[in-house]
Scaffold this motif. Structure first.
Motif, mmCIF file in Angstrom:
data_model
loop_
_atom_site.group_PDB
_atom_site.id
_atom_site.type_symbol
_atom_site.label_atom_id
_atom_site.label_comp_id
_atom_site.label_asym_id
_atom_site.label_seq_id
_atom_site.Cartn_x
_atom_site.Cartn_y
_atom_site.Cartn_z
ATOM 1 N N CYS A 191 40.304 41.266 29.992
ATOM 2 C CA CYS A 191 41.150 40.352 30.735
ATOM 3 C C CYS A 191 39.333 40.592 31.913
ATOM 4 O O CYS A 191 40.228 39.539 33.430
ATOM 5 C CB CYS A 191 42.079 40.390 31.053
ATOM 6 N N SER A 192 39.596 41.711 32.640
ATOM 7 C CA SER A 192 38.852 41.451 33.952
ATOM 8 C C SER A 192 37.702 41.241 34.313
ATOM 9 O O SER A 192 37.406 40.423 35.415
ATOM 10 C CB SER A 192 38.184 43.375 33.990
ATOM 11 N N GLU A 193 36.740 40.382 33.157
ATOM 12 C CA GLU A 193 35.748 40.282 33.154
ATOM 13 C C GLU A 193 36.333 38.194 34.052
ATOM 14 O O GLU A 193 35.461 37.982 34.571
ATOM 15 C CB GLU A 193 34.912 40.020 32.260
ATOM 16 N N PRO A 194 36.599 38.074 33.374
ATOM 17 C CA PRO A 194 37.467 36.280 33.649
ATOM 18 C C PRO A 194 37.918 36.350 35.174
ATOM 19 O O PRO A 194 37.831 35.798 35.874
ATOM 20 C CB PRO A 194 38.066 35.328 32.622
ATOM 21 N N LEU A 195 38.655 37.622 34.708
ATOM 22 C CA LEU A 195 38.983 37.312 37.093
ATOM 23 C C LEU A 195 38.756 37.808 37.260
ATOM 24 O O LEU A 195 38.373 36.549 38.818
ATOM 25 C CB LEU A 195 40.596 38.773 36.293
ATOM 26 N N HIS A 196 37.108 38.526 37.087
ATOM 27 C CA HIS A 196 36.509 38.813 38.755
ATOM 28 C C HIS A 196 35.347 37.419 39.160
ATOM 29 O O HIS A 196 34.734 37.278 39.853
ATOM 30 C CB HIS A 196 35.965 40.316 38.434
ATOM 31 N N TYR B 94 36.031 34.260 38.289
ATOM 32 C CA TYR B 94 37.060 32.956 38.780
ATOM 33 C C TYR B 94 37.189 33.759 40.307
ATOM 34 O O TYR B 94 37.394 32.964 41.123
ATOM 35 C CB TYR B 94 38.598 32.857 38.075
ATOM 36 N N GLN B 95 37.891 34.676 40.562
ATOM 37 C CA GLN B 95 37.601 35.589 42.637
ATOM 38 C C GLN B 95 36.407 35.285 42.797
ATOM 39 O O GLN B 95 36.475 35.449 43.816
ATOM 40 C CB GLN B 95 38.237 37.027 41.305
ATOM 41 N N LYS C 214 43.458 37.345 45.726
ATOM 42 C CA LYS C 214 44.112 37.975 45.480
ATOM 43 C C LYS C 214 44.194 38.538 44.806
ATOM 44 O O LYS C 214 44.959 38.411 43.707
ATOM 45 C CB LYS C 214 44.645 38.625 46.947
ATOM 46 N N VAL C 215 43.757 39.728 43.892
ATOM 47 C CA VAL C 215 44.332 40.281 42.279
ATOM 48 C C VAL C 215 45.631 40.939 42.491
ATOM 49 O O VAL C 215 45.094 41.524 43.104
ATOM 50 C CB VAL C 215 42.810 41.635 42.232
ATOM 51 N N GLU D 148 45.942 39.155 37.085
ATOM 52 C CA GLU D 148 46.220 37.965 37.778
ATOM 53 C C GLU D 148 45.448 37.835 39.051
ATOM 54 O O GLU D 148 45.845 38.543 39.666
ATOM 55 C CB GLU D 148 48.060 38.346 37.985
ATOM 56 N N LEU D 149 45.389 36.455 39.770
ATOM 57 C CA LEU D 149 44.499 35.573 40.640
ATOM 58 C C LEU D 149 45.665 35.111 40.967
ATOM 59 O O LEU D 149 46.112 34.564 40.870
ATOM 60 C CB LEU D 149 42.794 35.344 40.234
#
Length: 120
Positions: free
Chosen positions: A25-30, A32-33, A39-40, A49-50
């Motif tokens: 889940c870190s991959e799509p988080l970063h 989209y960020q 903010k993460v 969560e973003l």
């Protein structure tokens, strides 16, 4: 793009838009960020969560036995009232997690709604 306004009334609150997070889940988080900013709030292999400037959360989750995930899912924070009863009466219960206060419903069009019942 018009500015997004997240509803903050006591009856119904759009808590998050949920997206599948794949295997990490870190991959799509970063990803989209990098596009949307924000903010993460949480970051782990299975859940991230973003929070956007508007207050809207985007939640990325890895599908597990205890957490079914599908793109196009909303999480609504609701109070027990007529509006909730009306909404639920038009949806099919998929899964209830009473210990966490969450229930998963599916509407007539195949969209999923996680409802988090706020404590009054």
């Amino acid at each position: 793009m018009p500015e997004q306004n997240v509803s903050r009334n006591k009856t119904l609150n759009l808590y998050s838009v949920n997206l599948a997070g794949g295997e990490n889940c870190s991959e799509p988080l970063h990803f989209y960020q990098s596009i949307l900013g924000g903010k993460v709030l949480k970051e782990s292999f299975g859940h991230a969560e973003l929070e956007l400037e508007s207050g809207l959360r985007i939640v990325f989750s890895k599908e597990t036995e205890h957490c079914p995930v599908r793109g196009g899912t909303l999480t609504l924070q609701v109070s027990q009232n007529e509006l909730v009863d009306k909404m639920i009466s038009h949806c099919h219960l998929v899964q209830a997690v009473p210990t966490q206060g969450y229930s998963l419903y599916e509407d007539h069009w195949g969209n999923w709604l996680w409802l988090y019942f706020a404590k009054n």
